[in-house]
Design an enzyme around this catalytic site. Sequence first.
Site, mmCIF file in Angstrom:
data_model
loop_
_atom_site.group_PDB
_atom_site.id
_atom_site.type_symbol
_atom_site.label_atom_id
_atom_site.label_comp_id
_atom_site.label_asym_id
_atom_site.label_seq_id
_atom_site.Cartn_x
_atom_site.Cartn_y
_atom_site.Cartn_z
ATOM 1 N N ASP A 1 0.815 -1.213 0.000
ATOM 2 C CA ASP A 1 0.000 0.000 0.000
ATOM 3 C C ASP A 1 0.852 1.267 0.000
ATOM 4 O O ASP A 1 2.026 1.257 0.392
ATOM 5 C CB ASP A 1 -0.894 0.037 1.248
ATOM 6 N N ASP A 2 0.211 2.365 -0.419
ATOM 7 C CA ASP A 2 0.665 3.752 -0.207
ATOM 8 C C ASP A 2 1.660 4.271 -1.238
ATOM 9 O O ASP A 2 2.025 5.438 -1.196
ATOM 10 C CB ASP A 2 1.275 3.955 1.188
ATOM 11 N N HIS B 1 -6.018 2.736 -4.013
ATOM 12 C CA HIS B 1 -5.937 3.002 -2.563
ATOM 13 C C HIS B 1 -6.314 4.455 -2.284
ATOM 14 O O HIS B 1 -5.692 5.122 -1.445
ATOM 15 C CB HIS B 1 -4.516 2.703 -2.081
ATOM 16 N N HIS C 1 -4.335 9.576 0.933
ATOM 17 C CA HIS C 1 -4.552 8.605 2.010
ATOM 18 C C HIS C 1 -5.544 9.165 3.031
ATOM 19 O O HIS C 1 -5.224 9.410 4.193
ATOM 20 C CB HIS C 1 -3.222 8.267 2.685
ATOM 21 N N HIS D 1 3.864 -2.152 3.172
ATOM 22 C CA HIS D 1 3.853 -0.782 2.652
ATOM 23 C C HIS D 1 5.186 -0.446 1.998
ATOM 24 O O HIS D 1 6.237 -0.698 2.592
ATOM 25 C CB HIS D 1 3.572 0.216 3.784
#
Length: 233
Positions: free
Chosen positions: A47-48, A98, A102, A192
């Site tokens: 993620d991210d 995603h 965020h 991540h």
Amino acid sequence: MLVKYLLIGMIGFISLYMLIPSFLPRIIRFGAFRKGTTKNQVAFTFDDGPHPRYTPELLDLLQGYQVKATFFVLGSQAELHPDLIRRMHREGHQIGIHNYDHNSNWLMLPWTVRRDHMERTADIIESIIGKRPDHYRPPWGLMNAFDFFHPKSYRIVLWSLKAGDWRSRSCRKKLKATLLNGITDGSVILLHDSGDSPGADRHAPYFMLRALEEVLHQLQGRNLQFVRMDEMA
């Protein structure tokens, strides 16, 4: 009395809009995919990102061990680093959504999530690789009630193994053991490749990569098949 009813109404709204949608999929198999059912299949998800420093190193590592993974990217980062999105796609990895930034779905209206995050990010990814993403992971895994009613073209993905790799201390001290002890048939592993999101340590991905390299080396003897989320049943 009015204050009491307002308080009850607020608690009810929070439960229906935020809490129940986020925790129900963790209790029963409803609304989101958490764990596969096929023997020996394991899915690494990241993620991210993409991140200009850590994502290239991660891609090198995955390529060295012939691991295909799924990247749930932020639209804002994809815009900044389209070459990394192209490389992910070229090397056989899956790219999912995603959100654009965020931001938590708890704190946004349903149409804001849909228009400004999911569709905006999907448009960005499609413009870069010519293929529209169809897998979605909400930041922090937090969903609101309307997330379940997005078109069926999006598969919501959570995870079955969360290793706490957004903290440098966890990465250095226990990430390797957490992964080696926790990975089993059907595991969906959350990691991540960026530490720039709220609540993360900026340099945590450096330590994650060190641990992941040792983990992948040791997993070679386990007869596991590393698959993308669109390959996992």
